[in-house]
Design an enzyme around this catalytic site. Structure first.
Site, PDB file in Angstrom:
ATOM      1  N   ARG A 121       0.762  -1.015   0.082  1.00 20.00           N
ATOM      2  CA  ARG A 121      -0.405  -0.155  -0.522  1.00 20.00           C
ATOM      3  C   ARG A 121       0.853   0.914   0.218  1.00 20.00           C
ATOM      4  NH1 ARG A 121      -2.687  -3.130   3.296  1.00 20.00           N
ATOM      5  NH2 ARG A 121      -4.571  -3.921   3.094  1.00 20.00           N
ATOM      6  N   LYS A 143       2.820  11.330 -12.403  1.00 19.85           N
ATOM      7  CA  LYS A 143       1.872   9.970 -13.082  1.00 19.85           C
ATOM      8  C   LYS A 143       3.038   8.972 -13.138  1.00 19.85           C
ATOM      9  CE  LYS A 143      -0.951  13.235 -15.797  1.00 19.85           C
ATOM     10  NZ  LYS A 143      -1.199  13.863 -16.915  1.00 19.85           N
ATOM     11  N   GLU A 185       8.617  17.742 -26.146  1.00 16.26           N
ATOM     12  CA  GLU A 185       8.093  17.980 -25.090  1.00 16.26           C
ATOM     13  C   GLU A 185       9.139  19.372 -24.520  1.00 16.26           C
ATOM     14  OE1 GLU A 185       5.920  16.221 -23.601  1.00 16.26           O
ATOM     15  OE2 GLU A 185       5.974  14.519 -24.535  1.00 16.26           O
ATOM     16  N   LYS A 227       7.868  22.579 -15.299  1.00 15.44           N
ATOM     17  CA  LYS A 227       7.550  21.413 -14.600  1.00 15.44           C
ATOM     18  C   LYS A 227       6.699  21.353 -13.502  1.00 15.44           C
ATOM     19  CE  LYS A 227       4.943  17.098 -15.666  1.00 15.44           C
ATOM     20  NZ  LYS A 227       5.116  15.735 -16.184  1.00 15.44           N
ATOM     21  N   GLU A 237      -4.275  18.042 -12.219  1.00 16.67           N
ATOM     22  CA  GLU A 237      -4.544  18.262 -13.507  1.00 16.67           C
ATOM     23  C   GLU A 237      -6.466  18.430 -13.115  1.00 16.67           C
ATOM     24  OE1 GLU A 237      -2.658  15.505 -16.570  1.00 16.67           O
ATOM     25  OE2 GLU A 237      -4.781  16.045 -18.007  1.00 16.67           O
ATOM     26  N   ARG A 241      -2.890  22.713 -15.782  1.00 26.53           N
ATOM     27  CA  ARG A 241      -1.787  20.972 -15.052  1.00 26.53           C
ATOM     28  C   ARG A 241      -2.607  20.580 -17.054  1.00 26.53           C
ATOM     29  NH1 ARG A 241       0.983  15.991 -12.159  1.00 26.53           N
ATOM     30  NH2 ARG A 241       1.849  15.701 -13.706  1.00 26.53           N
ATOM     31  N   ASN A 245      -0.511  18.855 -21.953  1.00 25.53           N
ATOM     32  CA  ASN A 245      -1.045  18.473 -22.869  1.00 25.53           C
ATOM     33  C   ASN A 245      -1.543  19.147 -24.486  1.00 25.53           C
ATOM     34  OD1 ASN A 245      -2.115  16.328 -20.773  1.00 25.53           O
ATOM     35  ND2 ASN A 245      -4.234  17.031 -21.108  1.00 25.53           N
ATOM     36  N   HIS A 248      -0.610  16.521 -27.549  1.00 26.45           N
ATOM     37  CA  HIS A 248      -1.060  16.290 -27.382  1.00 26.45           C
ATOM     38  C   HIS A 248      -2.598  15.235 -27.647  1.00 26.45           C
ATOM     39  CE1 HIS A 248       2.511  16.534 -25.223  1.00 26.45           C
ATOM     40  NE2 HIS A 248       2.770  14.983 -24.488  1.00 26.45           N
ATOM     41  N   HIS A 252      -2.908  12.403 -29.727  1.00 26.10           N
ATOM     42  CA  HIS A 252      -2.708  10.553 -28.938  1.00 26.10           C
ATOM     43  C   HIS A 252      -3.467  10.320 -30.294  1.00 26.10           C
ATOM     44  CE1 HIS A 252      -1.813  11.760 -24.797  1.00 26.10           C
ATOM     45  NE2 HIS A 252      -0.711  11.132 -25.200  1.00 26.10           N
ATOM     46  N   HIS A 264       6.055   8.707 -29.636  1.00 22.87           N
ATOM     47  CA  HIS A 264       5.440   9.718 -29.099  1.00 22.87           C
ATOM     48  C   HIS A 264       5.644  10.525 -29.757  1.00 22.87           C
ATOM     49  CE1 HIS A 264       3.073  11.356 -25.960  1.00 22.87           C
ATOM     50  NE2 HIS A 264       3.683  12.018 -25.526  1.00 22.87           N
TER      51      HIS A 264
HETATM   52 ZN    ZN Z   1       4.059  13.600 -24.319  1.00 27.61          ZN
END
Ligand code: ZN
Ligand code: ADP
Length: 358
Positions: A121, A143, A185, A227, A237, A241, A245, A248, A252, A264
């Site tokens: 945990r 993340k 990025e 960041k 987010e 935040r 994106n 993205h 994506h 990516h």
């Molecule tokens: Zn990315």
């Protein structure tokens, strides 16, 4: 050495950035006293190149570390592999006083972070990112997660590391394609947040591609600072935040449409170029500024056009099924100037189709 603090209350942590710092990490960890024992997780490539150095650094500080390796590649970022790693840790007697150390790229960081969030945990973990993408992006912000066949990163948790150690000298061994992956990025940070940083990227492009020491150091520091500032303001987010994106949303869609054959970074590069064109068509961004962004992306050797094979109706489908799409509303991060963006969900479908064709 440069030190940045990510201010998240009782989960605050430092990002330490220095050249040739691998040898000193053991000593820093000893001083910080996060854990009794360290279990280093690395993929097969990184373990081969840096595993022994990492262990030596920990041993020199008085630890008896263990190294756990797994096959390199995104295919390893899954629940089955995570379970195998957990079993190995249990058999090695890892307990709550011990910590995981993620040595590697984003795959290693995401997988190890999620393992740390769930083993017993929750145990401590530290990040030692070795790919440019991990150094400037995935190692900061908490993340963590794994992929399932239905989607990338669909299982995961927000779980912050105790510290992040960044040694940009390890980028020397990073394959050129992986460096480019991270550079997309990097350009993103300039466009969304910092015009001076964007100008720096344009001026020092060749030095950056040569991994010239001072240029890379400044680049990594600036990206981590941006960041960290964004994550500090909005850890989960909810709002700010989401600017991360940028590139993205369409990125994506293009990535998924290629069945993840497209890297990516390339997908994000295409997505950023498309978002710039969309912003111009809507009238909120000067065409000359968009040109500058698209030119920089392309000068770094990244693609700026949606692949000819991609069908618009498929791309639209991916946009609507994206996990960031809420109630059929697709959110786009659109520049208003280099260094500033806005978030918009009311995009004229005809304009969207127009940019998906270019
Ligand atoms: Zn990315
Ligand atoms: P990413 O960091 O792009 O999210 P990965 O964790 O899979 O994705 O890393 C990309 C590839 O680069 C992997 O094959 C990994 O083993 C390799 N790699 C990471 N860091 C280094 C490095 N410093 N030197 C050589 N190869 C590296």
């Amino acid at each position: 050495m440069k030190s940045l603090r990510v201010g998240l209350g009782d989960r605050a942590y430092d990002i330490l950035i220095a050249q040739n710092m691998l040898a000193d990490i053991g000593r820093y960890l000893k001083e910080a006293g996060f854990a009794k024992r360290y279990f280093v997780v690395a993929d097969s490539n990184v373990a081969e190149i840096y595993g022994e150095d990492m262990l030596a650094s920990l041993r020199a500080a008085g630890y008896s570390p263990q190294l756990l390796t797994f096959p390199a590649g995104e295919e390893s970022k899954n629940l089955a592999l995570m379970g195998q790693l957990a079993s190995r840790l249990a058999r090695l007697g890892m307990d709550r006083n011990d910590a995981l150390l993620a040595l590697g790229g984003g795959v290693t960081g995401d997988l190890t972070g999620f393992l740390a969030a769930s083993y017993m945990r929750g145990v401590s973990f530290v990040q030692v990112p070795t790919s440019l993408l991990a150094q400037v992006d995935s190692s900061v912000g908490g993340k963590t997660g794994v992929d399932i066949p239905e989607g990338k990163n669909l299982i995961g948790a927000f779980y912050q590391p105790r510290a992040v150690f960044i040694d940009s000298t390890v980028l020397k061994t990073l394959p050129a394609a992986e460096l480019l992956n991270g550079l997309a990025e990097v350009i993103k940070y300039g466009v969304i947040y910092d015009r001076d940083f964007f100008d720096f990227l344009a001026e020092r492009r060749l030095d950056i591609l040569d991994l010239e020491r001072s240029a890379i150091e400044k680049l990594v520091e600036s990206c981590c600072a941006i960041k960290a500032a964004v994550v500090e303001a909005d850890e989960r987010e909810a709002d700010l935040r989401r600017i991360l994106n940028f590139g993205h949303t369409i990125g994506h869609a293009v990535e998924a449409d290629s069945d993840f054959k497209l890297a990516h970074g390339s997908a994000v590069a295409i997505g950023m170029a498309a978002a710039c064109r969309l912003a111009v068509l809507r009238g909120g961004f000067a065409a000359s500024e968009a040109q500058r962004v698209i030119r920089l992306i392309s000068d770094f050797g990244l693609p700026v056009s949606v692949p000819a094979a991609a069908e618009i109706k498929h791309l639209r489908g991916y946009l609507l099924s994206d996990k960031k799409t809420v109630g059929g509303r697709v959110f786009f991060v659109l520049p208003t100037a280099i260094g500033k963006v806005e978030i918009s969900a009311d995009i004229d479908p005809a304009l969207l189709d127009q940019v998906l064709c270019s």
